[in-house]
Scaffold this motif. Structure first.
Motif, PDB file in Angstrom:
ATOM      1  N   GLN A 299      52.214  49.223  42.787  1.00 52.38           N
ATOM      2  CA  GLN A 299      53.714  50.026  42.129  1.00 52.38           C
ATOM      3  C   GLN A 299      53.813  49.162  40.740  1.00 52.38           C
ATOM      4  O   GLN A 299      54.901  48.686  40.762  1.00 52.38           O
ATOM      5  CB  GLN A 299      54.175  48.765  43.270  1.00 52.38           C
TER       6      GLN A 299
ATOM      7  N   LYS B  17      49.452  45.746  48.546  1.00 50.27           N
ATOM      8  CA  LYS B  17      50.586  46.930  48.306  1.00 50.27           C
ATOM      9  C   LYS B  17      51.249  46.718  46.830  1.00 50.27           C
ATOM     10  O   LYS B  17      52.119  47.769  45.895  1.00 50.27           O
ATOM     11  CB  LYS B  17      51.545  46.947  49.522  1.00 50.27           C
TER      12      LYS B  17
ATOM     13  N   THR C  60      64.857  53.949  41.907  1.00 49.40           N
ATOM     14  CA  THR C  60      64.697  52.655  42.394  1.00 49.40           C
ATOM     15  C   THR C  60      65.407  51.824  42.606  1.00 49.40           C
ATOM     16  O   THR C  60      66.365  51.099  43.952  1.00 49.40           O
ATOM     17  CB  THR C  60      63.086  52.071  42.721  1.00 49.40           C
TER      18      THR C  60
ATOM     19  N   LYS D 240      59.885  45.496  51.164  1.00 47.32           N
ATOM     20  CA  LYS D 240      58.796  46.684  50.828  1.00 47.32           C
ATOM     21  C   LYS D 240      57.319  45.804  50.730  1.00 47.32           C
ATOM     22  O   LYS D 240      56.638  45.689  51.359  1.00 47.32           O
ATOM     23  CB  LYS D 240      58.844  47.581  49.703  1.00 47.32           C
TER      24      LYS D 240
END
Length: 225
Positions: free
Chosen positions: A67, A63, A32, A57
């Motif tokens: 992650q 969300k 990433t 993002k």
């Protein structure tokens, strides 16, 4: 040496699986970070203004959880400090060193990426100052042009005033000339009037003289008795 028990083998296998997951998560972090570095190097395409920004993002809080690294706090629960459970996830020293190196590299990559964002932010700030300075220069140039226009208008008005002064002087001279002509014309007319009066008086005297002569001539023609 005594053989390890089944529970110890199971704990070891769990530790190895956890280490593999940890290494995989570290690799994902590095990938990433490298992708972020690559995206900062590549020219970005202009996008239209939408409600969501594709380059960011973290658009919604729901969300964030997806992650986060996998973590189960119950696996690390200890009831007896002197007898920790053998089912606790464990890693070997070599796995710890290898994973730590990966994590350290990932953090360094993220720090460099953060510095790239800091540099880009400062560049945007400087670009904004450049635009504001250019705008100030344009405004100053506009002010100078307005002053030039005012000066041109002043010069035009000055020339108009000078022309009007010349026209005024010509008009005054014309008036003076007309007045002088009027005076001389008046004198001429007075002289002509005087001459006419003198002529009339002379004609009257001549008429009287002729009438007197006519009367005398008639007396001479009359027979005397």
């Amino acid at each position: 040496m005594p053989r390890p028990s089944l529970s110890e083998n199971a704990a070891k296998r769990k530790g190895e699986k956890l280490a593999q997951k940890t290494v995989g998560a570290a690799k994902s972090v590095i990938e990433t970070a490298s992708n972020l570095v690559d995206t900062t190097k590549k020219p970005r395409k202009r996008t239209t203004s939408n409600a969501s920004i594709p380059t960011l993002k973290f658009t919604t809080p729901n969300k964030v959880e997806g992650q986060l690294p996998q973590f189960n706090p119950q696996q690390y629960q200890v009831s007896d400090p002197l007898s920790p459970p053998k089912s606790m996830p464990q890693v070997t020293q070599s796995q710890f060193v290898s994973a730590s190196r990966i994590y350290d590299g990932g953090m360094r990559a993220l720090q460099l990426t953060g510095k790239a964002f800091d540099l880009t932010r400062e560049r945007f700030v400087v670009e904004g100052k450049k635009a504001k300075t250019f705008s100030a220069g344009v405004q100053t140039a506009t002010a100078f042009e307005k002053v030039k226009g005012d000066l041109t208008d002043y010069q035009i008005q000055l020339q108009n005033n000078q022309q009007k002064k010349i026209e005024l002087g010509t008009a005054k001279l014309r008036t003076t000339t007309v007045q002088s002509i009027a005076v001389e014309t008046e004198k001429e007319l007075s002289e002509k009037l005087a001459q006419a009066q003198a002529g009339a008086e002379l004609a009257q005297l001549q008429t009287q003289e002729k009438q007197t002569k006519l009367a005398e001539f008639k007396l001479q023609l009359t027979p005397q008795v």
